[in-house]
Scaffold this motif. Sequence first.
Motif, PDB file in Angstrom:
ATOM      1  N   GLN A   1       0.838  -1.181   0.000  1.00  0.00           N
ATOM      2  CA  GLN A   1       0.000   0.000   0.000  1.00  0.00           C
ATOM      3  C   GLN A   1       0.882   1.243   0.000  1.00  0.00           C
ATOM      4  OE1 GLN A   1      -2.903   0.054   3.104  1.00  0.00           O
ATOM      5  NE2 GLN A   1      -3.642  -2.011   2.697  1.00  0.00           N
ATOM      6  N   ASP A   2       0.292   2.334  -0.461  1.00  0.00           N
ATOM      7  CA  ASP A   2       1.023   3.596  -0.426  1.00  0.00           C
ATOM      8  C   ASP A   2       1.252   4.015   1.018  1.00  0.00           C
ATOM      9  OD1 ASP A   2       1.069   3.746  -3.141  1.00  0.00           O
ATOM     10  OD2 ASP A   2      -0.773   4.918  -3.272  1.00  0.00           O
ATOM     11  N   ILE A   3       2.401   4.606   1.257  1.00  0.00           N
ATOM     12  CA  ILE A   3       2.748   5.058   2.603  1.00  0.00           C
ATOM     13  C   ILE A   3       2.649   6.579   2.649  1.00  0.00           C
ATOM     14  CG2 ILE A   3       4.541   5.131   4.363  1.00  0.00           C
ATOM     15  CD1 ILE A   3       5.742   2.645   3.109  1.00  0.00           C
ATOM     16  N   THR A   4       1.821   7.078   3.526  1.00  0.00           N
ATOM     17  CA  THR A   4       1.745   8.512   3.750  1.00  0.00           C
ATOM     18  C   THR A   4       2.554   8.835   4.995  1.00  0.00           C
ATOM     19  OG1 THR A   4      -0.481   8.598   2.814  1.00  0.00           O
ATOM     20  CG2 THR A   4       0.229  10.479   4.132  1.00  0.00           C
ATOM     21  N   ARG A   5       3.687   9.481   4.825  1.00  0.00           N
ATOM     22  CA  ARG A   5       4.600   9.750   5.942  1.00  0.00           C
ATOM     23  C   ARG A   5       4.219  11.046   6.643  1.00  0.00           C
ATOM     24  NH1 ARG A   5       9.510   6.609   4.890  1.00  0.00           N
ATOM     25  NH2 ARG A   5       9.124   5.342   3.049  1.00  0.00           N
ATOM     26  N   SER A   6       4.550  11.175   7.896  1.00  0.00           N
ATOM     27  CA  SER A   6       4.006  12.286   8.680  1.00  0.00           C
ATOM     28  C   SER A   6       5.033  13.149   9.407  1.00  0.00           C
ATOM     29  CB  SER A   6       3.012  11.753   9.712  1.00  0.00           C
ATOM     30  OG  SER A   6       3.668  10.880  10.612  1.00  0.00           O
ATOM     31  N   LEU A   7       6.237  12.656   9.630  1.00  0.00           N
ATOM     32  CA  LEU A   7       7.212  13.386  10.436  1.00  0.00           C
ATOM     33  C   LEU A   7       8.373  13.897   9.588  1.00  0.00           C
ATOM     34  CD1 LEU A   7       7.379  10.969  13.502  1.00  0.00           C
ATOM     35  CD2 LEU A   7       6.045  13.070  13.300  1.00  0.00           C
ATOM     36  N   ASP A   8       8.799  15.114   9.873  1.00  0.00           N
ATOM     37  CA  ASP A   8       9.948  15.685   9.167  1.00  0.00           C
ATOM     38  C   ASP A   8      11.266  15.220   9.780  1.00  0.00           C
ATOM     39  OD1 ASP A   8       8.644  17.854   7.307  1.00  0.00           O
ATOM     40  OD2 ASP A   8       7.675  18.089   9.268  1.00  0.00           O
ATOM     41  N   PHE A   9      11.261  15.048  11.094  1.00  0.00           N
ATOM     42  CA  PHE A   9      12.475  14.649  11.809  1.00  0.00           C
ATOM     43  C   PHE A   9      12.111  13.665  12.915  1.00  0.00           C
ATOM     44  CE2 PHE A   9      12.750  19.155  10.645  1.00  0.00           C
ATOM     45  CZ  PHE A   9      13.853  19.152   9.809  1.00  0.00           C
ATOM     46  N   ILE A  10      13.095  12.851  13.289  1.00  0.00           N
ATOM     47  CA  ILE A  10      12.971  12.001  14.469  1.00  0.00           C
ATOM     48  C   ILE A  10      14.285  12.088  15.237  1.00  0.00           C
ATOM     49  CG2 ILE A  10      12.749   9.656  15.366  1.00  0.00           C
ATOM     50  CD1 ILE A  10      10.999   8.956  12.996  1.00  0.00           C
ATOM     51  N   VAL A  11      14.194  12.325  16.537  1.00  0.00           N
ATOM     52  CA  VAL A  11      15.363  12.265  17.413  1.00  0.00           C
ATOM     53  C   VAL A  11      15.273  10.964  18.199  1.00  0.00           C
ATOM     54  CG1 VAL A  11      16.590  13.322  19.343  1.00  0.00           C
ATOM     55  CG2 VAL A  11      15.553  14.771  17.579  1.00  0.00           C
ATOM     56  N   ASP A  12      16.272  10.112  18.020  1.00  0.00           N
ATOM     57  CA  ASP A  12      16.285   8.792  18.652  1.00  0.00           C
ATOM     58  C   ASP A  12      17.220   8.833  19.853  1.00  0.00           C
ATOM     59  OD1 ASP A  12      16.403   6.161  19.400  1.00  0.00           O
ATOM     60  OD2 ASP A  12      16.739   5.374  17.388  1.00  0.00           O
ATOM     61  N   THR A  13      16.651   8.869  21.061  1.00  0.00           N
ATOM     62  CA  THR A  13      17.459   8.946  22.277  1.00  0.00           C
ATOM     63  C   THR A  13      17.558   7.607  23.001  1.00  0.00           C
ATOM     64  OG1 THR A  13      15.647   9.482  23.798  1.00  0.00           O
ATOM     65  CG2 THR A  13      16.616  11.315  22.551  1.00  0.00           C
ATOM     66  N   ALA A  14      16.952   6.557  22.454  1.00  0.00           N
ATOM     67  CA  ALA A  14      16.931   5.252  23.133  1.00  0.00           C
ATOM     68  C   ALA A  14      18.322   4.636  23.152  1.00  0.00           C
ATOM     69  CB  ALA A  14      15.945   4.322  22.434  1.00  0.00           C
TER      70      ALA A  14
END
Length: 240
Positions: free
Chosen positions: A125-138
């Motif tokens: 299916q087509d993917i509609t993406r939503s976030l411009d950035f992600i900060v991964d602190t894990a």
Amino acid sequence: RLASVDVDGTVTKGGFSNFIVVHQGIPDNYPLELAAPLLCAGLTVYEPMIRHKMNQPGKKLGLIGLGGLGHMTVKFGMNVTVLSTSTSKKDEALSLLGADRFVLLSDEQQMKDIDISLLCFEYLQDITRSLDFIVDTASQDHPLDPYLVLLKPTGIIVIVGAPRSMQFSPINIILGLNTITGSRVAGRRMTEEEIDYCAENGIYPIVEVITMQYVNEACERMINKDVRYRFVTDVENSLK
């Protein structure tokens, strides 16, 4: 720095020194115990947020890991979605820290609410993406694919939590033209900018002040994830 040569030729010992002399650069109206985490946790996330211009109007930021680094990301961010696999910190994220959204990645309905299909991994299916950035602190090992597919085309994920290893499918980067990058603490100029920004805007980390005698117990609590959100050691009162 742990071991370096100072301007007068003496060897510095960093935190292992008996004493150090510094020119205090903390504003008078900013409590020292709250300034301490800005020099590490705060700066670690502030620098990449400034470098990648994450606080542009209309941009959306995702956060992985709501701990010492993560809670400062929420405080710095304009439009922050906390991405989690547990509901244990939902109330804290939304009510205490002021996150704009909390998404449980194991919840199918919430995944749909952020415009992404759970069938995206099958590329059916087509993917509609939503976030411009992600900060991964894990800091623990975790897969990146559930997060990479949340990025908009050309979106960026910044790794600051330093896990031992991370797995992802290259196709998720290729299809989205996305970037995975890293960051660490910054230099003096950025440090001064961050401190001034926090003082001017009333941004304060959440800390628990302890004495040196409590350090071992604090370490155990950190292992058990029982800290909100940074321990700060009061050296002066510990030596009285």
